[in-house]
Design a protein around this motif. Sequence first.
Motif, PDB file in Angstrom:
ATOM      1  N   ARG A  11      57.216  28.317   3.610  1.00 58.84           N
ATOM      2  CA  ARG A  11      57.063  29.779   3.551  1.00 58.84           C
ATOM      3  C   ARG A  11      57.351  30.409   4.918  1.00 58.84           C
ATOM      4  N   SER A 191      53.772  34.129 -10.871  1.00 59.89           N
ATOM      5  CA  SER A 191      53.280  34.567  -9.558  1.00 59.89           C
ATOM      6  C   SER A 191      53.872  35.933  -9.250  1.00 59.89           C
ATOM      7  N   SER A 207      57.993  35.477 -10.092  1.00 58.22           N
ATOM      8  CA  SER A 207      58.503  34.104 -10.017  1.00 58.22           C
ATOM      9  C   SER A 207      57.601  33.160 -10.815  1.00 58.22           C
ATOM     10  N   GLN A 208      58.100  31.952 -11.045  1.00 61.47           N
ATOM     11  CA  GLN A 208      57.297  30.918 -11.718  1.00 61.47           C
ATOM     12  C   GLN A 208      57.358  29.638 -10.925  1.00 61.47           C
ATOM     13  N   ASP A 209      56.193  29.136 -10.599  1.00 61.12           N
ATOM     14  CA  ASP A 209      56.049  27.896  -9.830  1.00 61.12           C
ATOM     15  C   ASP A 209      55.851  26.734 -10.804  1.00 61.12           C
ATOM     16  N   VAL A 227      60.379  26.473  -7.959  1.00 56.21           N
ATOM     17  CA  VAL A 227      60.130  27.836  -8.418  1.00 56.21           C
ATOM     18  C   VAL A 227      61.455  28.518  -8.725  1.00 56.21           C
ATOM     19  N   ALA A 229      63.107  32.630  -9.445  1.00 52.89           N
ATOM     20  CA  ALA A 229      62.842  34.074  -9.386  1.00 52.89           C
ATOM     21  C   ALA A 229      64.158  34.823  -9.573  1.00 52.89           C
ATOM     22  N   THR A 231      61.623  35.539 -12.859  1.00 57.39           N
ATOM     23  CA  THR A 231      61.405  34.841 -14.124  1.00 57.39           C
ATOM     24  C   THR A 231      61.582  35.809 -15.288  1.00 57.39           C
ATOM     25  N   TYR A 266      48.785  38.513  -3.736  1.00 55.69           N
ATOM     26  CA  TYR A 266      49.505  37.582  -4.610  1.00 55.69           C
ATOM     27  C   TYR A 266      48.628  37.378  -5.838  1.00 55.69           C
ATOM     28  N   GLU A 290      57.037  30.018  -3.635  1.00 50.70           N
ATOM     29  CA  GLU A 290      57.582  31.255  -4.210  1.00 50.70           C
ATOM     30  C   GLU A 290      58.444  32.019  -3.193  1.00 50.70           C
ATOM     31  N   VAL A 294      61.994  33.929  -3.548  1.00 48.47           N
ATOM     32  CA  VAL A 294      61.961  35.400  -3.633  1.00 48.47           C
ATOM     33  C   VAL A 294      62.692  36.041  -2.441  1.00 48.47           C
TER      34      VAL A 294
END
Length: 420
Positions: A11, A191, A207-209, A227, A229, A231, A266, A290, A294
């Motif tokens: 991150r 997320s 997004s989806q983790d 992840v 994005a 989603t 978040y 994420e 993103v």
Amino acid sequence: MKVLVVGSGGREHALAWKLLQSNQVEKVFCTPGNGGTAVLKNCENISIEVDDFESILKLIQANSIELVVVGPELPLSLGISDYLQSHNIKVFGPNQQGATIEASKSWAKDLMIEGGIPTAKSATFTDKQEAKNYIRQQGAPIVVKADGLAAGKGVVVAMDEEEALNAVEELFTQNFDKLVIEEFLTGQEVSILALTDGVTIRPLIPSQDHKQIGEGDTGANTGGMGVYAPTPIVDSILLDRITKEILEPTLHTLQKRGIDYRGVLYAGLMITPEGEPKTLEFNCRFGDPETQAVLPMLKTSLVDILLACTQQKLADLPPFEWHDGSAVCVVMAAGGYPASYEKGKVITGIADAEALGATVFHAGTKLLGDDIVTDGGRVLGVTCISEDFKSSIEATYNAVQKIHFENMYYRRDIGHRIKN
Ligand code: AMP
Ligand code: GLY
């Protein structure tokens, strides 16, 4: 301007990388950073731990750093923002009180109830026996959550009663003195990373983790193994609903409690089979991985957005702009993670992956002489953007295949929930 990014994960590499794309940013410092930020142009790692606030302050003052972006929850929950702001430094990241939204599940639950925010039915316990009685009453499946920062290890989704009772026993012996026991929800997890200046709140793309270590979402929970994005599970209508029914009421409830929250809110949500969004948790920071999917999609200058949040001027910014298509990030981990694993393995092929158009974000890596070696459980996050979801997946896995280190592990089914 010069910016400091606090943290050392994927991150933080993504934040430093994105900040450096803004014309105004001449240099980024990372404390302590990783192998990726060590070799990133115009970026410098400084070996200071994330909770050493005094050394961080000295670094900021000695280098005229104008903005601090805090990655992880730990320094936020220890009050890094309060400390630096008391020295007139602009910090992107909530104060200690605001960070309680992640640090205490029961505090977050009370806030959700107060704000009428949709979430699973729950009860909070400080007494072991009462917690066990409640589980016997409710039956399984049921979810047991420790009330404190637990690095992703404080939640047990128990499929039978015995597992839930054992979780209670286990968490109370591990020094947690409070538990939240929650109704089990089914559906798809998403997320939502939203940015706020304390008054205005705007979601980034949803997004989806993939939290579990094994393919088909099996095995132990991890920090996140991949992840995508945006989603398609959350379309613009649902995102509007989430903003109005979850994000805005949460911000208003924080305001009512006198908390001036400037940073990322978040929201970890379950979208139920009926299409209802329910809040599983709030975090006070960017998600990892994420962020690695993103931010590459964001066209607007990140530093402008983060500065606007620190200055309570988010409402003055035009809508955020995004690239077309979708981003996929696959995490490459050290074999054994999330349990024990080895470090110090030489990583090869990063340049070859980048030559295919991938962005390779480092997480647990370090620069050793001329080599990048593994230095953590989640080692790299490989991201590609393409015109559609299917081609992004393909491009990402093509790039992943160029990279090698001994005992590497990655899930081969990132994106399996979306078939197009
Ligand atoms: P949390 O840290 O609260 O997000 O919990 C970690 C993980 O546990 C989540 O990402 C979900 O996969 C799962 N989880 C948490 N709460 C629930 C729930 N009420 N129902 C089903 N799964 C849950
Ligand atoms: N990827 C999950 C998290 O950042 O908490």
